[in-house]
Design a protein around this motif. Structure first.
Motif, mmCIF file in Angstrom:
data_model
loop_
_atom_site.group_PDB
_atom_site.id
_atom_site.type_symbol
_atom_site.label_atom_id
_atom_site.label_comp_id
_atom_site.label_asym_id
_atom_site.label_seq_id
_atom_site.Cartn_x
_atom_site.Cartn_y
_atom_site.Cartn_z
ATOM 1 N N PRO A 1 0.797 -1.229 0.000
ATOM 2 C CA PRO A 1 0.000 0.000 0.000
ATOM 3 C C PRO A 1 0.829 1.277 0.000
ATOM 4 O O PRO A 1 0.520 2.213 -0.749
ATOM 5 N N GLU A 2 1.890 1.322 0.806
ATOM 6 C CA GLU A 2 2.697 2.545 0.834
ATOM 7 C C GLU A 2 3.481 2.739 -0.471
ATOM 8 O O GLU A 2 3.754 3.867 -0.898
ATOM 9 N N VAL A 3 3.806 1.625 -1.127
ATOM 10 C CA VAL A 3 4.502 1.718 -2.411
ATOM 11 C C VAL A 3 3.542 2.197 -3.501
ATOM 12 O O VAL A 3 3.939 2.961 -4.390
ATOM 13 N N TYR A 4 2.290 1.767 -3.439
ATOM 14 C CA TYR A 4 1.317 2.266 -4.410
ATOM 15 C C TYR A 4 1.204 3.791 -4.312
ATOM 16 O O TYR A 4 1.067 4.472 -5.329
ATOM 17 N N LEU A 5 1.272 4.341 -3.111
ATOM 18 C CA LEU A 5 1.203 5.793 -2.927
ATOM 19 C C LEU A 5 2.419 6.468 -3.553
ATOM 20 O O LEU A 5 2.289 7.479 -4.257
ATOM 21 N N ARG A 6 3.597 5.927 -3.296
ATOM 22 C CA ARG A 6 4.817 6.510 -3.870
ATOM 23 C C ARG A 6 4.804 6.374 -5.396
ATOM 24 O O ARG A 6 5.288 7.255 -6.108
ATOM 25 N N TRP A 7 4.260 5.268 -5.849
ATOM 26 C CA TRP A 7 4.179 5.034 -7.296
ATOM 27 C C TRP A 7 3.291 6.079 -7.961
ATOM 28 O O TRP A 7 3.680 6.673 -8.975
ATOM 29 N N PHE A 8 2.117 6.339 -7.412
ATOM 30 C CA PHE A 8 1.239 7.345 -7.996
ATOM 31 C C PHE A 8 1.887 8.726 -7.957
ATOM 32 O O PHE A 8 1.738 9.522 -8.891
ATOM 33 N N GLN A 9 2.619 8.982 -6.904
ATOM 34 C CA GLN A 9 3.340 10.259 -6.834
ATOM 35 C C GLN A 9 4.362 10.369 -7.965
ATOM 36 O O GLN A 9 4.512 11.420 -8.589
ATOM 37 N N GLU A 10 5.050 9.273 -8.254
ATOM 38 C CA GLU A 10 6.052 9.294 -9.318
ATOM 39 C C GLU A 10 5.381 9.403 -10.692
ATOM 40 O O GLU A 10 5.895 10.091 -11.585
ATOM 41 N N ILE A 11 4.248 8.735 -10.892
ATOM 42 C CA ILE A 11 3.500 8.901 -12.141
ATOM 43 C C ILE A 11 3.117 10.367 -12.314
ATOM 44 O O ILE A 11 3.246 10.941 -13.410
ATOM 45 N N SER A 12 2.638 10.981 -11.231
ATOM 46 C CA SER A 12 2.238 12.389 -11.290
ATOM 47 C C SER A 12 3.429 13.278 -11.620
ATOM 48 O O SER A 12 3.320 14.216 -12.426
ATOM 49 N N ARG A 13 4.572 12.992 -11.020
ATOM 50 C CA ARG A 13 5.776 13.784 -11.284
ATOM 51 C C ARG A 13 6.185 13.667 -12.751
ATOM 52 O O ARG A 13 6.466 14.663 -13.418
ATOM 53 N N ARG A 14 6.219 12.446 -13.252
ATOM 54 C CA ARG A 14 6.639 12.250 -14.650
ATOM 55 C C ARG A 14 5.668 12.909 -15.615
ATOM 56 O O ARG A 14 6.077 13.475 -16.634
ATOM 57 N N THR A 15 4.379 12.819 -15.315
ATOM 58 C CA THR A 15 3.387 13.461 -16.175
ATOM 59 C C THR A 15 3.577 14.971 -16.180
ATOM 60 O O THR A 15 3.483 15.620 -17.236
ATOM 61 N N ALA A 16 3.871 15.530 -15.034
ATOM 62 C CA ALA A 16 4.106 16.977 -14.936
ATOM 63 C C ALA A 16 5.313 17.391 -15.771
ATOM 64 O O ALA A 16 5.275 18.403 -16.488
ATOM 65 N N VAL A 17 6.372 16.626 -15.701
ATOM 66 C CA VAL A 17 7.576 16.945 -16.479
ATOM 67 C C VAL A 17 7.275 16.876 -17.970
ATOM 68 O O VAL A 17 7.682 17.744 -18.755
ATOM 69 N N MET A 18 6.545 15.845 -18.376
ATOM 70 C CA MET A 18 6.192 15.688 -19.784
ATOM 71 C C MET A 18 5.389 16.885 -20.292
ATOM 72 O O MET A 18 5.714 17.473 -21.342
ATOM 73 N N VAL A 19 4.345 17.273 -19.574
ATOM 74 C CA VAL A 19 3.484 18.355 -20.037
ATOM 75 C C VAL A 19 4.230 19.683 -20.015
ATOM 76 O O VAL A 19 4.040 20.534 -20.904
ATOM 77 N N ALA A 20 5.113 19.890 -19.045
ATOM 78 C CA ALA A 20 5.926 21.112 -19.023
ATOM 79 C C ALA A 20 6.789 21.204 -20.274
ATOM 80 O O ALA A 20 6.960 22.285 -20.848
ATOM 81 N N HIS A 21 7.317 20.082 -20.714
ATOM 82 C CA HIS A 21 8.084 20.069 -21.971
ATOM 83 C C HIS A 21 7.185 20.411 -23.157
ATOM 84 O O HIS A 21 7.589 21.158 -24.056
ATOM 85 N N TRP A 22 5.978 19.842 -23.180
ATOM 86 C CA TRP A 22 5.054 20.182 -24.276
ATOM 87 C C TRP A 22 4.855 21.697 -24.362
ATOM 88 O O TRP A 22 4.912 22.283 -25.443
ATOM 89 N N MET A 23 4.619 22.304 -23.198
ATOM 90 C CA MET A 23 4.279 23.723 -23.180
ATOM 91 C C MET A 23 5.449 24.598 -23.598
ATOM 92 O O MET A 23 5.242 25.681 -24.144
ATOM 93 N N THR A 24 6.662 24.158 -23.357
ATOM 94 C CA THR A 24 7.804 25.004 -23.687
ATOM 95 C C THR A 24 8.342 24.767 -25.093
ATOM 96 O O THR A 24 9.185 25.541 -25.550
ATOM 97 N N VAL A 25 7.885 23.725 -25.782
ATOM 98 C CA VAL A 25 8.213 23.607 -27.206
ATOM 99 C C VAL A 25 7.015 23.949 -28.088
ATOM 100 O O VAL A 25 7.132 23.976 -29.310
ATOM 101 N N GLY A 26 5.854 24.195 -27.480
ATOM 102 C CA GLY A 26 4.674 24.563 -28.264
ATOM 103 C C GLY A 26 3.932 23.398 -28.868
ATOM 104 O O GLY A 26 3.217 23.549 -29.861
ATOM 105 N N PHE A 27 4.022 22.218 -28.249
ATOM 106 C CA PHE A 27 3.365 21.023 -28.769
ATOM 107 C C PHE A 27 1.947 20.921 -28.225
ATOM 108 O O PHE A 27 1.706 21.128 -27.028
ATOM 109 N N VAL A 28 1.011 20.577 -29.107
ATOM 110 C CA VAL A 28 -0.386 20.362 -28.729
ATOM 111 C C VAL A 28 -0.736 18.919 -29.058
ATOM 112 O O VAL A 28 -0.747 18.528 -30.230
#
Length: 530
Positions: free
Chosen positions: A241-268
Motif C-alpha cells: 500500500p505505501e509503495v502504491y502511494l509513492r508510485w502514484f506520486q512518481e506517475i504524477s511527477r513524470r506526467t508533470a515533467v512531460m506536459v511542461a516540456h510540451w508547453m515550452t516547445v509549443g506542442f499540442v
C-alpha cells in the motif's frame, strides 16, 4: 555485438507471460471482462515495403536496417510472426473528451513482444495498423499512410527535442488501400495503408487500470499495478500500500515533467483522453497533434474538439491533472483511503510549475535568479498570446540577438524589432506592442546576467529549436509519399534529428507557416481519422 535482423531477434514476453490472457483466439469485436489482454495475430497485407527506418532506434534494439522487402519487413508489416513472439492487444478503457467510454483497447495496434536494448532496458515493439483485434469495434484495425507518416516523424522529432516520448522504429507500406473519411463529413475515400512499428518500455496507459476498476476486477487491478511497479518502477520497492502511494506520486511527477516540456516547445497533443496517457509519463498516441505557430493558447488542431477546445494548448496542464484524478480513482482500491493519493496531485502542480519555469529560464538565458524574475516569466505567455507571434521563431531569433542586445551602447529597439518582424504573422494584423514592452523588461533583466553574451547565446540556442515538425511540413511529406516520392519524408526525418543545429542547407524548413497552410486540411485542421 553484431546487429540482428528483426526476424532473427529473440523476443521476450513479460506482459503476456505475467498477466491474464483472454482464452478466446478469434478477432471478433467483443467485451473481454476479467482479462488484461487478448492474444492476437496480425492480419497479412499484400505487399509490405519499407518506407522509412530510424537508425538510432534500430541500434538501441540491436537491429540491423532491413532491405526494402524481405523477412524483416514481413515482421514489421504484420505478415510474419516468429516463434519467440506472443503478439497481443491490450484491454483498456478511458475517458474520451471527459466522458467515460467503457472498454476501448488496442483496436488497431498489437504488441509483438520485447527486445533487450543496448541501454539495459527491455523495449516493447508494437505494430500500429496491423489489422483487427477484439477491441476494434466497428473498425478494420488498419492505418493510413498520412497518419502513419505523422506518427513516425513526430515520435522521433519529440525525442530529439528532449521531450519524454515513445519512439518509432519503422514505417512500412502495406500495398493495400484503406477507406477513411478524414473529417467524418461523408467524404470517405480509399487511401494507401501503412504500419508503424513504435517502441517504448511499455505501452500501459491510465485506461488499463480504469477498465479493471470500473468492472470491480480488483485482483486483476492489483496484478497489473504490481507488474508495472516491478518492471518499470523497481526503485520504489516491493508492491505494498505505501509503495502504491509513492508510485502514484512518481506517475504524477513524470506526467508533470512531460506536459511542461510540451508547453515550452509549443506542442499540442490534441486528444488527451485518459486512454492516451502513458503510465510511464511518455508522450503516446500521435494523432491530431500540432505545433503552435501563431501563439494562441486556445488553439487545438483536432476538429473533434472544436466545440469545446478541451484539449487546446493552454488547457493541457489542467487536463493532465484531471486525468491523474481519474487514475487516482481507479487506484483507490489498492490503498487504505483514496484521499491518501491527493498529495500526489499537489505534487503534480508543484513539479509542473517548477519544471516549466526552469525550462523557460533556459529558453531566455536566465541563470542567476533575481527578485523580479517571477513577474517577468508570468507576463510572457500573455504577451505572446496578445501578439500571436510564431513561438519557435521568436525564441530562436531572440537567442541570436543576444550578443547585439548586450553590446555596449546597443540599439535596443533596433536589435529587437527584427526579432518581432521575423516571428510575426503580418496577415493577422495584430499589435506587437505588448511583446515590445515585455522585451524591454527582458533586455534590462538580461544585462544582469554574469555570463558572457556568447555563452548566454549558446545556452539559449541549445534550448530553443530551430526546426519542429510543423503540420504543413508533415503534410508536404505525406503528399509526396502518396505519390511515391520519399525524399521529402527522409529529408525531414534527418533534419529533425538535429533540431537545435543551424543546418543552413535546410533553412526553408524553419520558415514561418505559409499563408496557404492556415486553412488547408492536414496543415491547420486534423481529425482522429487514420
Amino acid at each position: 555485438m553484431p546487429l540482428l535482423s528483426i526476424d532473427q531477434a529473440p523476443f521476450q514476453n513479460s506482459f503476456a507471460d505475467a498477466l491474464r490472457a483472454d482464452p478466446l483466439r478469434n478477432l471478433q469485436p467483443r467485451q473481454v471482462p476479467g482479462y488484461h489482454y487478448s492474444p492476437v495475430t496480425p492480419t497479412a497485407v499484400p505487399d509490405p515495403r519499407l518506407l522509412a527506418w530510424a537508425d538510432e532506434v534500430g541500434e538501441l534494439l540491436g537491429l540491423s536496417r532491413p532491405p526494402e522487402r524481405g523477412p524483416a519487413v514481413d515482421v514489421l508489416g504484420g505478415n510474419l510472426v516468429t516463434p519467440s513472439m506472443k503478439p497481443f492487444a491490450a484491454r483498456y478503457g478511458g475517458h474520451q473528451f471527459g466522458s467515460w467510454a467503457g472498454q476501448l483497447g488496442d483496436g488497431r495496434a498489437l504488441a509483438l513482444g520485447e527486445l533487450p536494448g543496448t541501454d539495459g532496458r527491455s523495449w516493447e515493439i508494437q505494430l500500429k495498423g496491423a489489422g483487427p483485434t477484439p477491441y476494434s469495434r466497428r473498425a478494420d484495425g488498419r492505418a493510413v499512410l498520412r497518419s502513419s507518416v505523422r506518427e513516425f516523424l513526430c515520435s522521433e522529432a519529440m525525442h530529439h527535442l528532449g521531450v519524454p516520448t515513445t519512439r518509432a522504429l519503422s514505417l512500412v507500406a502495406t500495398g493495400d488501400e484503406v477507406v477513411r473519411d478524414m473529417f467524418y463529413n461523408g467524404n470517405a475515400r480509399p487511401e494507401p495503408g501503412a504500419v508503424v512499428a513504435r517502441v517504448a518500455p511499455s505501452f500501459v496507459r491510465f485506461g488499463n487500470f480504469q477498465i479493471l476498476a470500473a468492472h470491480g476486477e480488483i485482483e486483476q487491478l492489483r496484478e497489473l499495478a504490481d507488474f508495472v511497479i516491478r518492471g518499470y518502477y523497481p526503485e520504489l520497492g516491493a508492491p505494498a500500500p505505501e509503495v502504491y502511494l509513492r508510485w502514484f506520486q512518481e506517475i504524477s511527477r513524470r506526467t508533470a515533467v512531460m506536459v511542461a516540456h510540451w508547453m515550452t516547445v509549443g506542442f499540442v497533443h490534441g486528444v488527451m483522453n485518459t486512454d492516451n496517457m502513458s503510465i510511464l509519463g511518455l508522450t503516446i498516441d500521435y494523432g491530431p497533434y500540432g505545433w503552435l505557430e501563431p501563439y494562441d493558447p486556445d488553439w487545438t488542431p483536432n476538429t473533434t474538439d472544436f466545440a469545446t477546445h478541451r484539449y487546446a494548448f493552454g488547457q493541457q496542464p489542467r487536463v493532465a491533472l484531471w486525468n491523474l484524478m481519474m487514475l487516482a480513482q481507479a487506484l483507490g482500491p489498492l490503498v487504505p483511503d483514496v484521499q491518501q493519493l491527493r498529495p500526489a496531485l499537489d505534487e503534480y502542480v508543484a513539479v509542473f510549475n517548477l519544471t516549466r519555469q526552469q525550462l523557460t529560464r533556459r529558453k531566455l538565458g536566465l541563470t542567476a535568479e533575481q527578485p523580479d524574475d517571477a513577474a517577468l516569466l508570468e507576463a510572457l505567455p500573455a504577451a505572446l498570446a496578445a501578439t500571436q507571434v510564431d513561438m519557435t521563431i521568436f525564441f530562436r531569433q531572440l537567442a541570436q540577438a543576444v550578443p547585439a542586445l548586450l553590446a555596449p551602447g546597443a540599439d535596443e529597439a533596433g536589435t529587437l524589432e527584427p526579432v518581432l518582424t521575423a516571428a510575426a504573422y503580418s496577415e493577422l494584423g495584430l499589435d506587437l506592442q505588448p511583446l515590445r514592452e515585455w522585451l524591454t523588461g527582458y533586455a534590462a533583466r538580461l544585462r544582469q546576467e554574469p555570463a558572457a553574451p556568447a555563452e548566454i547565446r549558446a545556452g539559449m540556442l541549445g534550448a530553443n529549436p530551430k526546426y519542429v515538425l510543423r503540420n504543413y511540413l508533415a503534410q508536404q511529406a505525406i503528399e509526396a509519399a502518396e505519390q511515391g516520392d520519399l525524399s521529402v519524408l527522409h529529408r525531414l526525418q534527418q533534419v529533425l534529428r538535429r533540431p537545435f543545429d543551424e543546418q543552413p542547407e535546410h533553412e526553408e524548413l524553419a520558415a514561418r507557416r505559409p499563408a496557404w497552410a492556415a486553412s488547408k486540411p492536414g496543415c491547420a485542421t486534423l481529425s482522429c481519422s487514420s
